[in-house]
Design a protein around this motif. Structure first.
Motif, short mmCIF file in Angstrom:
data_model
loop_
_atom_site.label_atom_id
_atom_site.label_comp_id
_atom_site.label_asym_id
_atom_site.label_seq_id
_atom_site.Cartn_x
_atom_site.Cartn_y
_atom_site.Cartn_z
N VAL A 1 0.83 -1.21 0.00
CA VAL A 1 0.00 0.00 0.00
C VAL A 1 0.87 1.25 0.00
CG1 VAL A 1 -1.66 1.34 1.36
CG2 VAL A 1 -2.01 -1.11 1.03
N LYS A 2 2.03 1.19 0.63
CA LYS A 2 2.92 2.35 0.65
C LYS A 2 3.33 2.76 -0.76
CE LYS A 2 4.88 1.12 5.17
NZ LYS A 2 6.10 0.78 5.92
N SER A 3 3.47 1.77 -1.65
CA SER A 3 3.91 2.06 -3.02
C SER A 3 2.83 2.73 -3.85
CB SER A 3 4.38 0.77 -3.70
OG SER A 3 3.27 -0.08 -3.99
N LEU A 4 1.62 2.80 -3.33
CA LEU A 4 0.52 3.42 -4.07
C LEU A 4 0.53 4.94 -3.96
CD1 LEU A 4 -2.34 0.95 -3.07
CD2 LEU A 4 -0.91 0.88 -5.10
N PHE A 5 1.49 5.48 -3.22
CA PHE A 5 1.59 6.93 -3.03
C PHE A 5 2.95 7.44 -3.49
CE2 PHE A 5 -1.46 5.41 0.05
CZ PHE A 5 -2.51 6.31 -0.07
N ASP A 6 2.93 8.52 -4.24
CA ASP A 6 4.17 9.20 -4.60
C ASP A 6 4.63 10.03 -3.40
OD1 ASP A 6 6.24 10.03 -6.31
OD2 ASP A 6 5.14 11.85 -6.84
N LEU A 7 5.89 10.41 -3.39
CA LEU A 7 6.48 11.26 -2.35
C LEU A 7 6.49 10.60 -0.99
CD1 LEU A 7 4.89 14.71 -3.32
CD2 LEU A 7 6.89 13.59 -4.28
N ASP A 8 6.49 9.24 -0.95
CA ASP A 8 6.54 8.55 0.33
C ASP A 8 7.81 8.94 1.06
OD1 ASP A 8 5.28 6.68 2.08
OD2 ASP A 8 6.85 5.24 1.60
N ASN A 9 7.71 9.17 2.35
CA ASN A 9 8.80 9.62 3.23
C ASN A 9 9.10 11.12 3.12
OD1 ASN A 9 9.42 7.12 4.45
ND2 ASN A 9 10.66 6.51 2.68
N ALA A 10 8.50 11.81 2.19
CA ALA A 10 8.75 13.25 2.08
C ALA A 10 8.16 13.98 3.28
CB ALA A 10 8.15 13.80 0.80
N ILE A 11 8.86 15.01 3.74
CA ILE A 11 8.32 15.88 4.78
C ILE A 11 7.90 17.20 4.14
CG2 ILE A 11 9.65 14.80 6.63
CD1 ILE A 11 11.56 17.20 6.53
N ASN A 12 7.10 17.96 4.86
CA ASN A 12 6.51 19.15 4.27
C ASN A 12 7.54 20.16 3.80
OD1 ASN A 12 3.75 18.33 4.72
ND2 ASN A 12 4.15 18.66 6.87
N HIS A 13 8.65 20.27 4.52
CA HIS A 13 9.67 21.24 4.13
C HIS A 13 10.29 20.88 2.78
CE1 HIS A 13 13.33 23.78 4.51
NE2 HIS A 13 12.52 24.55 5.22
N ASP A 14 10.17 19.61 2.37
CA ASP A 14 10.69 19.19 1.07
C ASP A 14 9.93 19.85 -0.08
OD1 ASP A 14 12.55 17.54 2.29
OD2 ASP A 14 11.27 15.76 2.18
N GLY A 15 8.82 20.50 0.23
CA GLY A 15 8.05 21.20 -0.79
C GLY A 15 8.78 22.34 -1.44
N HIS A 16 9.99 22.64 -0.96
CA HIS A 16 10.83 23.62 -1.65
C HIS A 16 11.27 23.08 -3.02
CE1 HIS A 16 11.09 25.48 2.35
NE2 HIS A 16 11.57 26.56 1.76
N THR A 17 11.44 21.78 -3.10
CA THR A 17 11.91 21.17 -4.36
C THR A 17 10.92 20.15 -4.92
OG1 THR A 17 13.15 19.53 -3.06
CG2 THR A 17 14.35 21.49 -3.81
N LEU A 18 10.04 19.61 -4.08
CA LEU A 18 9.06 18.63 -4.53
C LEU A 18 7.71 19.31 -4.75
CD1 LEU A 18 9.78 15.64 -2.10
CD2 LEU A 18 10.57 15.93 -4.46
N PRO A 19 6.84 18.72 -5.58
CA PRO A 19 5.50 19.29 -5.76
C PRO A 19 4.73 19.28 -4.44
CG PRO A 19 5.65 17.11 -6.76
CD PRO A 19 7.05 17.51 -6.39
N LEU A 20 3.83 20.23 -4.29
CA LEU A 20 2.99 20.29 -3.09
C LEU A 20 1.80 19.34 -3.19
CD1 LEU A 20 3.03 24.16 -2.48
CD2 LEU A 20 4.61 22.41 -1.63
N LEU A 21 1.55 18.86 -4.40
CA LEU A 21 0.50 17.87 -4.62
C LEU A 21 0.98 16.88 -5.68
CD1 LEU A 21 -2.59 17.01 -4.22
CD2 LEU A 21 -2.97 18.23 -6.37
N SER A 22 0.83 15.60 -5.38
CA SER A 22 1.15 14.58 -6.37
C SER A 22 0.04 13.53 -6.38
CB SER A 22 2.50 13.92 -6.05
OG SER A 22 2.82 12.96 -7.06
#
Length: 421
Positions: free
Chosen positions: A99-120
């Motif tokens: 089930v974990k693999s069904l989500f993108d950005l797994d393990n990302a924390i909110n501060h990572d939104g500087h470089t990662l999308p805010l919605l995936s």
């Protein structure tokens, strides 16, 4: 929220049996999902942005904000395939690791939104089903905002080809107590001073189903034992689960245990914020007891403690907490701030989860990723049959989970189930 994970929730659907050409069905579904998502993002535009930290030396300043300009890459949409069936996901008693693999950005924390999308959005095609998984930065929205976005996306999907305005516009104006905002100067020089990453211990995750009738019995019992009529269904069920998990842990009577609950501040502020306020407007309230006191007293005693903690969280308390934080900001971390032997109630069965449709009928299950899961974490969902039923996804150590399922008091009110039943 800087060191917390993204919100990860998603809906599992069965493919319609009607189409002969499954590939053509999936291609059309993906196109409709992308088109409706792009319209939804027009209304929920912060989700297309990126975080930016702005620093200056004179005067000293450290500010984090959302950049919604057109030069950002926007939200992310992924199509994936998984050679498994709906039954493979839902049949195991424990929530399977896949089930974990069904989500993108797994393990990302909110501060990572500087470089990662805010919605995936990750759309995963199974052999006989489709999972629509959504990862949303918790800086940008809380559970209320998350499901409002999902509801509007579903509404737009179903109205495709028709010029129909959305039913409830998100409210983007920011709320600050008088004398503060719109920028918050944080007392840091670098994000290393406040960022930490949480690695949960080995946990077993399992769904427990509570029928409306079972919950009504707990509510009646809690109110009778505490000689009141003010304790709600969810407060009664929360107290019941707190006591049962505490008993299953087998800890000494002199240990302190805490029941923590995420609460929505929108209706508590005066004047209240609209339900459509798009952002994060939550607090955590808690009540404590020694293990011995919690287990020696009855359900009504524990439920009243939960009720009082929630009832006391009013406009004055919210404003005091916000003012205190603005004067001395602290960054919450599961590593440092979660009390030992706690039960943490998150999400809400009041969110409209099963009302979301994307051309495949009603979802067969709502599932979540591993984000922000800890020992004693209880994630609330509305029961699929509705009518006041509730599903709890409980995360515990293997030993505590085994003991919980042997607890007759707990199992008399619950059933171990996959989330589709």
């Amino acid at each position: 929220m800087s060191s917390m994970n993204y919100i990860e929730k998603g809906l599992l659907f069965k493919k319609p049996t009607q189409p002969n050409n499954q590939q053509d069905f999936v291609e059309k579904l993906l196109e409709k999902l992308k088109n409706s998502l792009s319209i939804a993002l027009f209304h929920f535009y912060p989700l297309s942005g990126r975080l930016v930290t702005q620093k200056s030396q004179d005067p000293p300043s450290y500010v984090i904000f959302v950049d919604c300009s057109n030069n950002n890459p926007g939200a992310k949409f992924i199509y994936a395939t998984l050679d498994m069936t709906v039954s493979d996901i839902l049949t195991p008693i424990d929530v399977p690791l896949v089930v974990k693999s069904l989500f993108d950005l797994d393990n990302a924390i909110n501060h990572d939104g500087h470089t990662l999308p805010l919605l995936s959005i990750q759309v995963t095609e199974l052999v006989d089903g489709v999972f629509v998984g959504c990862s949303m930065n918790h800086y940008i929205g809380d559970g209320t905002s998350y499901w409002k976005f999902f509801n509007i996306w579903s509404e737009i999907f179903q109205a495709q080809g028709q010029d129909v305005p959305i039913s409830r516009q998100p409210f983007h104006n920011r709320w600050f107590p008088e004398g503060y905002g719109p920028l918050i100067n944080l007392p840091f020089e670098h994000h290393d001073e406040f960022i930490s990453r949480y690695e949960p211990p080995e946990l077993v995750e399992r769904f427990f189903h509570f029928t409306a009738e079972s919950i009504a019995k707990l509510k009646a019992k809690a109110n009778m034992e505490s000689n009141t009529n003010k304790i709600s269904s969810l407060q009664s069920l929360t107290a019941h689960v707190w006591r049962c998990i505490t008993r299953a842990r087998g800890i000494s009577n002199d240990q302190v245990t805490t029941c923590m609950l995420a609460v929505n501040n929108r209706p508590r502020i005066k004047p209240s914020l609209p339900e459509e306020y798009f952002g994060t407007s939550i607090d955590t309230v808690g009540t404590q007891s020694t293990v011995g006191e919690l287990l020696e007293n009855d359900l009504g005693w524990a439920a009243l403690k939960v009720h009082v903690a929630i009832a006391n969280h009013d406009d004055l308390v919210v404003r005091k907490l916000v003012k205190k934080w603005l004067e001395s900001p602290t960054i919450f971390s599961l590593n440092r701030h979660l009390p030992p032997f706690s039960v943490a109630m998150i999400s809400s069965p009041r969110f409209n989860m099963y009302g979301n449709e994307f051309g495949m009928g009603k979802p067969v299950a709502v599932l979540s990723g591993h984000a922000n899961k800890c020992d004693g974490n209880v994630t609330s969902y509305e029961g699929r049959e509705g009518g006041g039923s509730i599903d709890f996804e409980i995360s515990l150590s293997p030993n505590a989970m085994r003991a919980l399922e042997l607890d007759e008091n707990f199992m008399n009110a619950a059933s171990v189930t996959n989330p589709s039943k």
